[in-house]
Design an enzyme around this catalytic site. Sequence first.
Site, PDB file in Angstrom:
ATOM      1  N   LEU A  52      -9.365  -0.821 -10.952  1.00 51.92           N
ATOM      2  CA  LEU A  52     -10.081  -1.805 -11.761  1.00 51.92           C
ATOM      3  C   LEU A  52      -9.404  -1.984 -13.113  1.00 51.92           C
ATOM      4  O   LEU A  52      -9.387  -3.091 -13.668  1.00 51.92           O
ATOM      5  CB  LEU A  52     -11.538  -1.380 -11.948  1.00 51.92           C
ATOM      6  CG  LEU A  52     -12.429  -1.478 -10.708  1.00 51.92           C
ATOM      7  CD1 LEU A  52     -13.815  -0.920 -11.004  1.00 51.92           C
ATOM      8  CD2 LEU A  52     -12.536  -2.915 -10.213  1.00 51.92           C
ATOM      9  N   ARG A  83      -5.929  11.224  -3.489  1.00 50.52           N
ATOM     10  CA  ARG A  83      -6.325  10.683  -2.199  1.00 50.52           C
ATOM     11  C   ARG A  83      -5.315  10.959  -1.092  1.00 50.52           C
ATOM     12  O   ARG A  83      -5.701  11.211   0.046  1.00 50.52           O
ATOM     13  CB  ARG A  83      -6.557   9.165  -2.340  1.00 50.52           C
ATOM     14  CG  ARG A  83      -7.737   8.859  -3.235  1.00 50.52           C
ATOM     15  CD  ARG A  83      -7.856   7.389  -3.536  1.00 50.52           C
ATOM     16  NE  ARG A  83      -9.028   7.144  -4.379  1.00 50.52           N
ATOM     17  CZ  ARG A  83      -9.388   5.959  -4.819  1.00 50.52           C
ATOM     18  NH1 ARG A  83      -8.681   4.886  -4.514  1.00 50.52           N
ATOM     19  NH2 ARG A  83     -10.457   5.815  -5.582  1.00 50.52           N
ATOM     20  N   HIS A 122      -7.733   5.928   1.993  1.00 51.41           N
ATOM     21  CA  HIS A 122      -8.832   6.582   1.286  1.00 51.41           C
ATOM     22  C   HIS A 122      -9.407   7.673   2.178  1.00 51.41           C
ATOM     23  O   HIS A 122      -9.732   7.424   3.335  1.00 51.41           O
ATOM     24  CB  HIS A 122      -9.917   5.572   0.923  1.00 51.41           C
ATOM     25  CG  HIS A 122     -10.800   6.031  -0.190  1.00 51.41           C
ATOM     26  ND1 HIS A 122     -11.694   7.066  -0.039  1.00 51.41           N
ATOM     27  CD2 HIS A 122     -10.920   5.620  -1.477  1.00 51.41           C
ATOM     28  CE1 HIS A 122     -12.334   7.259  -1.182  1.00 51.41           C
ATOM     29  NE2 HIS A 122     -11.868   6.399  -2.077  1.00 51.41           N
TER      30      HIS A 122
END
Length: 629
Positions: A421, A299, A238
């Site tokens: 998620l 990212r 990240h």
Amino acid sequence: MNRGREVIVIGGGLGGLWATLTIAEAGHRVRLFSLFEVMRSHSVCAQGGINAVFDAKGEHDSVRQHIVDTIKGGSYLANQPPIQSMCEDAPGLIRTFERMGVTFSRTPEGQLDQRLFGGVKHRRTCFAGASTGQQLLHGVDQQVRRLEADDRVHKHEWWEFLSLVKDADGVCRGIVAMDLRSLEVRAFRADAVVLATGGLGQIYAPKTTCSTNSTGAAASRVYQQGARFANAEFFQFHPTAMLGEDKTRLMSEAARGEGGRIWVPRDPADRREPARIPEAERFYFLEDWYPAYGNTVPRDIASRAIWKVTRELGQGVGGSDRVYLDLTHLDRGFVASRLGAILSIYRKFAGSDPLQAPMEIFPAAHYAMGGLWVDYEKDTSTGGMRPGSPRNHATSIPGLYACGECDYAYHGANRLGANSLLSASYSGRVAGEAVVSYLNGLATGAEAMPAEYFDAEIRYQAQINQHFMHARGDQNPYHLHQALGALMTAKVGVVRNNAELDAAIAELAELEQRFARLDLAEANAWANQSLAHARQVFDMVKLAQVMAASARARDECRGAHYKPEFALEMPPDKYAGDPEFEAYRARWKANNAEWLKTTVAEYSTDSPRISFEPVDLSLLQPEQPRDYR
């Protein structure tokens, strides 16, 4: 149809809770195992949001575009039918969360609000401030608690999974687990087992955003028992993690999506406070290098850009490994309402207010795209997965399923922000439905298996515990963990090369041998944290060997796996028809012909056996790589 069978789910995050909910509501009994209280699961740490197409901002977004972005963001390395089904089902999943009581952020008109995330040009990320994972976990946990009250779910919190119990045909028939309070080792019969144990970021500790529970030990243990492990080399760093002595902490990608800007002083010798540095003397390198996406590039690209600025150009803030993530130009009330959770974290651990001064950040190990290999059945009529197939999310061990971050199914070579998620929740539900189908076709249950199989595995695991507790050498498990993290960060990190990977493989073998000289310094037969940690670190080393071997075997740059000596750089300002561009595209196609394959590792006592298998490209064929410039 068989009803009321016994199923074990290991892991209490979103994947595990969704699997538990789905299986229990189908009438089966579920034992849910967790290393700690379920509400401490790592899903609670996810901040920025969850993707689903509602086109709330009128940007002409579409489910098809979500599918395309996910496929291209993963460099075409994920099988496409599961991606199609996940993206198509995402809006319905969000509506289900709403009915569970999840309080998503909304517009003044009361509609679902959506924000921008990296790697895309549409606002499709639903969110609950900057604590989305926490809110989603609360919602599903409440539904599981309802089933727990009805005695359809039984939780085993503070228990650690140690191994599977398989019958003579290799079918999973239960598990052996350890009570972390008493160190009691017990066997539990089950007609199916679902592994939902999350990621493995602690392999890079302390330079990781992952919690201390994200060890990957459970996935490593089933790998060592025969489960295949796929795409281990693809690990996401990240780009925006705050610095810390104990660990690095995630500053959500939502900060960039809401308008945050990354920069460094143009003069690396500039020691002025950031507010005193004029705009003309700031280097907004993501905006300069990638004007099409700016600060919302994916990212892997952002992380490598930060790496280049600090390590290669020497332009890090104060000459160090840090750059600024700046929110100070944004409306204070807007930032406080949208990013309150990460502001609180930064204030607490950095002692500075991001509304007053830019945050100091650097890439950190964050998310495993690779994981346990899982199957799926394609629906020929829709092109997606066939709903309810017992093959969906089945591992290579019959009766064992995997979901969430510990499987490899949805992200290919790189994960789009806010798809985590989504994939955790969706895969948990799909795995639960697949288990129900598997149970319906099961002829013989675990109750028929002789007790001697379970007793033998209990003895074996207890012997390991005794060996670890009573060994007297010169090796401390916590020092071994530090050595592992330093090795992986240095040699299997953001940028890789074969010489360092060869060295890493040799050093990991030596690190494994050092466990023969272990000394826990305590032999308590209860609440022995050193024992549990030592076992986890050993299994992390075995999984690190898979990661290093997989990275060594892939001589190309794809997604989060980057070897500069094999990079295919797109010619600047060249387009179709230009000879230099066409030569580049020919090289890219040849590279895909060789490397557009899933890396598969199988356990061997010597070293992982690495092979490659084709990827399903039935929905979208590779074109030319996306140019984020």
